[in-house]
Each structure stands twice: as C-alpha cells, then as structure tokens.
Design a protein around this motif. Structure first.
Motif, short mmCIF file in Angstrom:
data_model
loop_
_atom_site.label_atom_id
_atom_site.label_comp_id
_atom_site.label_asym_id
_atom_site.label_seq_id
_atom_site.Cartn_x
_atom_site.Cartn_y
_atom_site.Cartn_z
N LYS A 2 0.83 -1.19 0.00
CA LYS A 2 0.00 0.00 0.00
C LYS A 2 0.88 1.26 0.00
CE LYS A 2 -3.75 -2.44 2.08
NZ LYS A 2 -4.39 -2.87 3.28
N THR A 3 0.29 2.36 -0.45
CA THR A 3 1.03 3.60 -0.64
C THR A 3 1.13 4.41 0.65
OG1 THR A 3 0.27 3.66 -2.93
CG2 THR A 3 1.11 5.72 -2.02
N THR A 4 2.35 4.91 0.89
CA THR A 4 2.62 5.77 2.04
C THR A 4 3.03 7.15 1.56
OG1 THR A 4 3.34 3.92 3.42
CG2 THR A 4 4.06 6.11 4.10
N LEU A 5 2.38 8.18 2.10
CA LEU A 5 2.74 9.55 1.83
C LEU A 5 3.62 10.02 2.98
CD1 LEU A 5 0.44 12.31 0.51
CD2 LEU A 5 1.93 12.78 2.44
N ILE A 56 -4.21 6.77 -0.75
CA ILE A 56 -3.12 6.67 0.22
C ILE A 56 -3.58 5.77 1.37
CG2 ILE A 56 -1.72 7.97 1.89
CD1 ILE A 56 -1.05 8.64 -1.01
N ASP A 57 -2.75 4.82 1.75
CA ASP A 57 -3.04 4.01 2.92
C ASP A 57 -2.58 4.72 4.19
OD1 ASP A 57 -3.75 1.31 4.18
OD2 ASP A 57 -1.69 1.62 4.87
N THR A 58 -1.34 5.21 4.17
CA THR A 58 -0.72 5.76 5.37
C THR A 58 -0.07 7.10 5.08
OG1 THR A 58 -0.25 3.54 6.22
CG2 THR A 58 1.04 5.34 7.15
N VAL A 59 -0.25 8.04 5.99
CA VAL A 59 0.54 9.27 6.00
C VAL A 59 1.45 9.16 7.20
CG1 VAL A 59 0.53 11.76 6.38
CG2 VAL A 59 -1.17 10.73 4.86
N THR A 60 2.76 9.34 6.99
CA THR A 60 3.70 9.39 8.09
C THR A 60 4.22 10.82 8.18
OG1 THR A 60 5.66 8.38 9.12
CG2 THR A 60 5.63 8.48 6.70
N LEU A 61 4.03 11.42 9.37
CA LEU A 61 4.32 12.84 9.56
C LEU A 61 5.75 13.08 10.01
CD1 LEU A 61 1.15 14.14 11.43
CD2 LEU A 61 1.77 14.52 9.05
N TYR A 62 6.39 14.03 9.33
CA TYR A 62 7.73 14.50 9.71
C TYR A 62 7.77 16.02 9.72
CZ TYR A 62 9.46 9.78 9.56
OH TYR A 62 9.67 8.45 9.83
N ILE A 63 6.63 16.64 10.02
CA ILE A 63 6.60 18.10 10.22
C ILE A 63 6.01 18.36 11.61
CG2 ILE A 63 6.47 18.71 7.77
CD1 ILE A 63 3.47 19.20 8.16
N GLY A 64 6.54 19.37 12.26
CA GLY A 64 6.11 19.69 13.61
C GLY A 64 4.69 20.22 13.66
N PRO A 65 4.09 20.18 14.84
CA PRO A 65 2.71 20.64 15.01
C PRO A 65 2.48 22.08 14.56
CG PRO A 65 3.52 19.64 17.05
CD PRO A 65 4.67 19.70 16.10
N VAL A 78 -7.28 13.86 1.47
CA VAL A 78 -6.48 12.69 1.06
C VAL A 78 -7.08 11.43 1.68
CG1 VAL A 78 -4.22 11.60 1.32
CG2 VAL A 78 -4.37 13.99 0.59
N ALA A 79 -7.60 11.56 2.88
CA ALA A 79 -8.32 10.49 3.58
C ALA A 79 -7.54 9.17 3.66
CB ALA A 79 -9.69 10.27 2.92
N PRO A 80 -6.37 9.21 4.28
CA PRO A 80 -5.63 7.96 4.44
C PRO A 80 -6.34 7.04 5.44
CG PRO A 80 -4.64 9.65 5.78
CD PRO A 80 -5.72 10.32 4.97
N ARG A 81 -5.96 5.78 5.43
CA ARG A 81 -6.49 4.84 6.43
C ARG A 81 -5.95 5.19 7.81
NH1 ARG A 81 -4.45 0.41 8.91
NH2 ARG A 81 -2.62 0.34 7.57
N ARG A 82 -4.66 5.63 7.84
CA ARG A 82 -4.04 5.98 9.12
C ARG A 82 -3.02 7.09 8.95
NH1 ARG A 82 0.36 1.14 10.39
NH2 ARG A 82 1.40 1.30 8.37
N ILE A 83 -2.77 7.77 10.06
CA ILE A 83 -1.70 8.78 10.13
C ILE A 83 -0.77 8.35 11.26
CG2 ILE A 83 -1.09 11.17 10.63
CD1 ILE A 83 -3.84 12.01 9.55
#
Length: 119
Positions: A2-5, A56-65, A78-83
């Motif tokens: 599955k695709t990860t953003l 998109i299945d997953t968004v993985t965050l690397y930016i601060g709040p 984008v409506a990923p399955r998970r963040i």
C-alpha cells in the motif's frame, strides 16, 4: 504494498524523513514524498504544496505541530487509512480531526515500526 505519503520529505540523507522513505521503498512500499524541499528520494520527485495524490493508505508525519495546520484540510481530503505521528509531531488538534474523519491515529516511529516488522 500500500502507498505511504511522507509529509515532510527531504533530500537530506541525514534526516529521519529521508531514512523512512528509503526504508519504505527498499521494502517494496510505494512512496509519495511531499515536502517543501526540492529533490528526489529513491527515484521519486519530492512533491511540493498540497498535490493531488492517488489513494493513500498511510501518511507518516515528519513536520512539527506548528506547521501542520496548513495541511489539515488537505490531509482530510487525502483520507488515508491511518496517520503515523512520529516523535515530535504529536498534535491533539490533528488527532481529533483525524479520528472524527474515521482515520486511524498511530503514535509511533515509522523507522522502529519497519525494523520490528509492525509497519
């Protein structure tokens, strides 16, 4: 796979976002790097702004709040399955919005998850 953003992608190989993109791609995951930097990771162009993306299945965050609010509406579209909220990206407001939209919230480290086969 599955695709990860990867939000906060960078061409800098010393950054965790780069390492995550590299390890995801090496394990056969389709990656979509999105960030403010220009460059490439594992042959993929880093997209800038809030691009149109496929499912998109997953968004993985690397930016601060502090930088996340400008992406709220886009992430919900984008409506990923998970963040995945990597260490330092935790944000109660985005967690609430994601959960209200039916998006799974994971507090974790993408690199650790990959190393432990729990991704």
């Amino acid at each position: 796979m599955k695709t990860t953003l990867i939000l906060g992608a960078t061409p800098n190989p010393s950054r965790f976002a780069y390492l995550a993109a590299e390890r995801l791609a090496n394990r056969g995951h389709e990656i979509i790097p999105v960030g403010i930097k220009k460059g490439r990771i594992k042959g993929r162009e880093i997209l800038n702004g809030k691009p149109d993306v496929p499912e998109i299945d997953t968004v993985t965050l690397y930016i601060g709040p502090q930088h996340q609010p400008e992406y709220y509406d886009w992430l919900l579209r984008v409506a990923p399955r998970r963040i995945i909220f990597n260490p330092g990206t935790e944000n109660a407001e985005l967690v609430r919005l994601a959960r209200e939209a039916g998006i799974e919230v994971v507090y974790g480290c993408t690199l650790v998850m990959l190393a432990g086969d729990s991704y």
